[in-house]
Design an enzyme around this catalytic site. Structure first.
Site, PDB file in Angstrom:
ATOM      1  N   ASP A 132       0.791  -1.228   0.000  1.00  5.75           N
ATOM      2  CA  ASP A 132       0.000   0.000   0.000  1.00  5.75           C
ATOM      3  C   ASP A 132       0.825   1.282   0.000  1.00  5.75           C
ATOM      4  O   ASP A 132       0.259   2.364   0.075  1.00  5.75           O
ATOM      5  CB  ASP A 132      -0.885   0.054   1.250  1.00  5.75           C
ATOM      6  CG  ASP A 132      -2.046  -0.924   1.175  1.00  5.75           C
ATOM      7  OD1 ASP A 132      -2.238  -1.523   0.113  1.00  5.75           O
ATOM      8  OD2 ASP A 132      -2.749  -1.085   2.185  1.00  5.75           O
ATOM      9  N   LYS A 156       0.411   5.087  19.621  1.00  9.94           N
ATOM     10  CA  LYS A 156      -0.318   6.341  19.760  1.00  9.94           C
ATOM     11  C   LYS A 156       0.046   7.075  21.057  1.00  9.94           C
ATOM     12  O   LYS A 156      -0.799   7.263  21.941  1.00  9.94           O
ATOM     13  CB  LYS A 156      -1.824   6.076  19.691  1.00  9.94           C
ATOM     14  CG  LYS A 156      -2.271   5.529  18.346  1.00  9.94           C
ATOM     15  CD  LYS A 156      -3.766   5.331  18.272  1.00  9.94           C
ATOM     16  CE  LYS A 156      -4.165   4.803  16.899  1.00  9.94           C
ATOM     17  NZ  LYS A 156      -5.639   4.582  16.798  1.00  9.94           N
ATOM     18  N   ASP A 187       1.076   6.147   2.628  1.00  7.31           N
ATOM     19  CA  ASP A 187       0.222   4.962   2.571  1.00  7.31           C
ATOM     20  C   ASP A 187      -0.944   5.333   1.666  1.00  7.31           C
ATOM     21  O   ASP A 187      -1.720   6.243   1.979  1.00  7.31           O
ATOM     22  CB  ASP A 187      -0.262   4.610   3.978  1.00  7.31           C
ATOM     23  CG  ASP A 187      -1.173   3.386   4.010  1.00  7.31           C
ATOM     24  OD1 ASP A 187      -1.867   3.124   3.014  1.00  7.31           O
ATOM     25  OD2 ASP A 187      -1.201   2.700   5.044  1.00  7.31           O
TER      26      ASP A 187
END
Length: 331
Positions: free
Chosen positions: A167, A218, A292
């Site tokens: 991707d 994160k 991406d």
């Protein structure tokens, strides 16, 4: 009608608003019209840069499944053969692998491999490379496909092999990655790229030498701004880290006759942290652009970045002349 996109890197919100006004047919036409002027005859492509006297390297591309995030482009064809700047997405990666010395590529697929085979067959001769298809009957995560293709990837000489996510788009500095990997001598190397908002991603924390210390998902406080870019190189010993219920036979790569079972395994969350604990995983920063391109707004932005990079480094490959606003092309 002339449609143009600012190729300085529009944000997702701008692209999403811009896309709302397009019909499906216009959207499809737009995506297939971002075309740098590559040589139409693939036989004129000169990519056989590897020395056949050297070790024959292998690579695996994680192709995946239905490509639902990229619809409507993937309604009729698998995502890897959707055209990206006038060329099937996966061909950009295969060409880069050939330039780095790879002689066999395994495509890990679980959706319509026959369509990819029909599209890519001629490129085996053009690029002097063997393309093998490894089909999963059930999803195996990002590590399972490596174990499924073990007999190919480990080879006879124990040479390292590349793994790429299908991707992504970038400049693919695979020769530099190979040199860095061999220099530090550990089991694996991943490429990382800098992002402006690391709190949205899993961050890779490494020492100045490149040795990875840990992964932080994160983070709410700043620990770094480098994330996994989806490009790896491993020694075959990594395959021993992937759990196999029963051993594969060297004779089998038929998807309907697998004599062994694999557990779905994530290379990012299960394999990489264990390698980092042992000091066996390094990071190399990816120069240049990266994106991406798995969703339509990012697909468009990725083409803008790709074309802007061509304009800066290889402007002769772009269309020029009256009516062209380089590097955006006329629809």
């Amino acid at each position: 009608m002339v449609q143009s996109l600012p190729c300085s890197g529009p944000d997702k919100a701008t692209l999403a608003v811009w896309l709302i006004g397009l019909s499906s047919s216009s959207f499809l036409a737009l995506l297939t019209s971002f075309r740098p002027t590559f040589e139409n005859n693939p036989n004129n492509t000169t990519l056989r840069t590897h020395d056949c006297k050297k070790e024959k390297m292998k690579a695996l591309i994680l192709v995946g499944g239905f490509g639902t995030r990229l619809r409507p482009l993937t309604l009729t064809v698998p995502k890897p053969i959707v055209e990206f700047c006038n060329k099937a997405m996966i061909l950009h990666q295969i060409e880069a692998l050939v330039k780095a010395g790879v002689t066999e590529v395994v495509l890990a697929v679980n959706y319509r491999p026959e369509l990819m085979s029909a599209k890519l067959k001629k490129y085996e001769e053009v690029y002097g490379i063997k393309i093998t298809y490894s089909q999963e009957e059930t999803p195996l995560g990002t590590a399972g496909p490596l174990a499924l293709a073990r007999e190919i990837l480990e080879g006879d000489k124990g040479e390292p092999f590349f793994v790429l996510n299908s991707d992504i788009t970038c400049e693919y500095p695979l020769k530099e990655l190979l040199a860095f990997h061999k220099a530090h001598g550990k089991e694996g190397t991943i490429m990382v790229t800098k992002v402006e908002e690391p709190s949205k991603y899993g961050v890779v924390v490494s020492k100045p030498t490149g040795e990875i210390e840990r992964f932080v998902e994160k983070p709410q406080v700043f620990v770094g701004n480098k994330i996994n870019a989806g490009i790896y190189i491993f020694n075959p010993s990594i395959l021993n880290r992937i759990e196999v219920i029963s051993s594969p036979s060297p004779q089998t790569y038929c998807p309907n006759q697998q004599p062994f079972q694999l557990q779905p395994t994530s290379i990012e969350t299960e394999i990489f942290p264990e390698m980092a604990k042992k000091g066996e995983l390094y990071a190399m920063e990816l120069p240049g652009f990266w994106m991406d391109v798995g969703q339509p707004p990012d697909f468009l932005k990725g083409m803008c970045l790709y074309l802007a990079n061509l304009k800066a480094k290889n402007p002769q490959q772009l269309s020029t002349g009256k009516g062209f606003i380089s590097p955006v092309l006329v629809v």
